[in-house]
Design an enzyme around this catalytic site. Structure first.
Site, PDB file in Angstrom:
ATOM      1  N   HIS A   1      41.112  42.310  35.754  1.00  0.00           N
ATOM      2  CA  HIS A   1      41.597  40.985  36.163  1.00  0.00           C
ATOM      3  C   HIS A   1      42.916  41.209  36.915  1.00  0.00           C
ATOM      4  O   HIS A   1      43.997  40.860  36.457  1.00  0.00           O
ATOM      5  CB  HIS A   1      41.797  40.113  34.913  1.00  0.00           C
ATOM      6  CG  HIS A   1      41.927  38.650  35.195  1.00  0.00           C
ATOM      7  ND1 HIS A   1      43.142  38.017  35.268  1.00  0.00           N
ATOM      8  CD2 HIS A   1      40.986  37.703  35.427  1.00  0.00           C
ATOM      9  CE1 HIS A   1      42.942  36.732  35.522  1.00  0.00           C
ATOM     10  NE2 HIS A   1      41.639  36.512  35.625  1.00  0.00           N
TER      11      HIS A   1
ATOM     12  N   ASP B   1      35.342  32.804  31.375  1.00  0.00           N
ATOM     13  CA  ASP B   1      36.061  33.061  32.625  1.00  0.00           C
ATOM     14  C   ASP B   1      35.193  32.734  33.843  1.00  0.00           C
ATOM     15  O   ASP B   1      35.703  32.370  34.910  1.00  0.00           O
ATOM     16  CB  ASP B   1      36.517  34.527  32.687  1.00  0.00           C
ATOM     17  CG  ASP B   1      37.490  34.757  33.838  1.00  0.00           C
ATOM     18  OD1 ASP B   1      38.594  34.176  33.797  1.00  0.00           O
ATOM     19  OD2 ASP B   1      37.128  35.480  34.783  1.00  0.00           O
TER      20      ASP B   1
END
Ligand SMILES: NC(=O)c1ccc[n+]([C@@H]2O[C@H](COP(=O)([O-])OP(=O)(O)OC[C@H]3O[C@@H](n4cnc5c(N)ncnc54)[C@H](OP(=O)(O)O)[C@@H]3O)[C@@H](O)[C@H]2O)c1
Length: 478
Positions: A225, A387
């Protein structure tokens, strides 16, 4: 002494029935004494019944290390010692006296519960290594005898626990040797009910828990990420921590969260705080959650906020008119063209199935990530698949506003069902009113292929940041 009389009577009865019997008294927590006592019999012993046990009930806060040791010793050291003093390959029967206190847990018996649960695990392991032996760990309910003193009986009576009469217990024990029970490696005998219900007193004031970030920094949920040069803690990890913490503190599933806001994301570039605090403040039917850090000088910095609504269950909902799962086009390029910045472990947006600004439909699938052994998720929420809903929002902004973007917050999170782990589902993105030149507001709904709503994020605020496109494209590759 009653005990000695009982022993004499039992020995006499066994002899009268035609068996040879010998009684040795030895402290089985003493390996040398146990080995010496059993040495003359080592070649002959083919059965082991381990029944030694000691109680020292006390709530965890009041337990002393010496008492815990007293409870552990006869079960753990004792079993190991006796097993070591015998020839394990000769054993045809191994029977361990465990307890429902271990199987279900019991108030005041955390040490005793652990010790008994170890017996269960030991039985499974011994059976694996000695498949020909009959191995059983008997998880007894409470007997009307033995270590169940008159005081304990009174407590059990109050809780409505049915005690096992001695004759019944003896019958259950012998029945366990029947051929049909040969596969019972771990079994519960007696009422299959816990000896106590978990007690939960809802906090009336703020409760703060802390978590070190160290365990997370090498986890793919962070290392995959990366925005530009630096990994950033995904907002869903913070949301999952909030949900999980409120569930664990209050004992009620959290199926709705409101006003989730990212105040200041955590960039994991070496300057991140060592630890974060999460404060839960009850407010009516809700719990306000604030995730903060404190710097060296004592300054407190807010990072995330949310309002959990434990106990609220979202009404069942469906989405109609969904496209087929295998239509549309492959979504792989979204991860390389500056739309999304996520690395392999988070690349769960698989296909673009319908590409209308009024309704973008994506196919998603991701093997779930459970950082911190599940500490960043709850009963209906896990951060990896969640997510993907935020990723879907960024995809909408790129396709229809032609801009890279980042999520700022979610007005309302409804958790209908857990998202599937490693199985396909659909994500529908629809614009909602209330945005401005740089902010889009979206409704993002994850649903099963039949349209059943699994998770809905309402009021997802996404800020456009055209300069981020280059950073996204330069993120994790591979
Ligand atoms: N009674 C229940 O309701 C119940 C329920 C579930 C499980 N269990 C399990 O069943 C087993 C028997 O329980 P019980 O009710 O019969 O308890 P008990 O009457 O207190 O008997 C426990 C036995 O363990 C022996 N022991 C303790 N520490 C020892 C050591 N270091 N070396 C050798 N022997 C030791 C004691 O011997 P001394 O008397 O010589 O100390 C006693 O004979 C225990 O393992 C217990 O955890 C009992």
């Amino acid at each position: 002494m009653t005990g000695a009389r009982e022993i004499r009577r039992t020995l006499a009865e066994i002899s009268a029935a035609g068996s040879t019997v010998e009684y040795l008294a030895v402290d089985i927590t003493d390996p040398a004494a146990t080995a010496a006592a059993l040495a003359p019999y080592k070649e002959r012993v083919t059965g082991l019944v381990h029944g030694a046990g000691v109680l020292a009930d006390q709530l965890i806060a009041n337990k002393k290390a010496s008492e815990i040791e007293r409870v552990f010793a006869p079960k753990l050291t004792g079993l190991r010692t006796v097993a070591a003093a015998l020839d394990a390959d000769r054993l045809r029967h191994v029977v361990l006296f465990s307890s429902v206190a271990g199987f279900f847990g019991n108030r005041g018996q955390s040490d005793y519960a652990m010790a008994n649960e170890v017996l269960n695990a030991w039985a499974s392991s011994f059976k694996k290594n000695h498949p020909a032996a009959r191995v059983t760990s008997l998880n007894w309910g409470a007997w009307d005898s033995g270590m169940v003193s008159p005081e304990i009986k009174a407590v059990f009576r109050e809780r409505g626990i049915v005690l096992i009469p001695v004759e019944t217990g003896a019958r259950l024990f012998t029945e366990q040797f029947a051929a049909g029970r040969a596969a019972d490696v771990v079994t519960v005998l007696g009422p299959t009910t816990p000896l106590s219900e978990p007690e939960r007193s809802a906090a009336t004031g703020p409760v703060t828990v802390e978590r070190e970030l160290g365990a997370l920094t090498g986890h793919p949920i962070v290392t995959d990420h990366v925005i530009g040069d630096a990994p950033v803690l995904p907002a869903v990890a913070a949301l999952g921590w909030a949900i999980g913490a409120v569930e664990r503190a209050g004992g009620t599933p959290v199926r709705q969260v409101r006003d989730f806001a990212v105040h200041k994301g955590i960039v994991v570039d070496g300057t991140q705080p060592d630890r974060l605090s999460l404060t839960m403040t009850p407010a009516g039917d809700t719990v306000q959650v604030a995730i903060r850090s404190t710097d060296d000088k004592g300054a407190v910095r807010p990072h995330y906020g949310a309002v959990a609504v434990p106990g609220t269950v979202p009404a069942a909902a469906t989405v109609a008119g969904l496209p087929a799962l295998d239509g549309g086009r492959d979504a792989g390029e979204l991860y390389t063209d500056g739309t999304l910045f996520h690395g392999p472990a988070l690349r769960g947006v698989r296909r673009i199935l319908a590409e209308d600004a009024a309704r973008l439909v994506l196919r998603a699938e991701l093997a779930e990530l459970r950082p911190g052994d599940g500490a960043f998720g709850g009963s209906h929420f896990a951060p990896g698949t969640a997510d993907l809903l935020l990723q879907a929002g960024l995809v909408w902004v790129k396709l229809f506003e032609d801009s890279a973007s980042l999520p700022l917050g979610v007005a309302s999170v409804d958790l209908h069902h857990p998202l599937p782990d490693g199985e396909p589902f659909l994500i529908v993105v629809e614009p909602a009113g209330g945005g401005d030149a740089s902010t889009s507001v979206l409704t993002v709904t994850a649903c099963a292929p039949d349209g059943t709503v699994l998770v809905r994020f309402d009021g997802v605020r996404v800020v456009s940041a055209p300069q981020l496109a280059a950073k996204f494209a330069g993120g994790v590759s591979g």
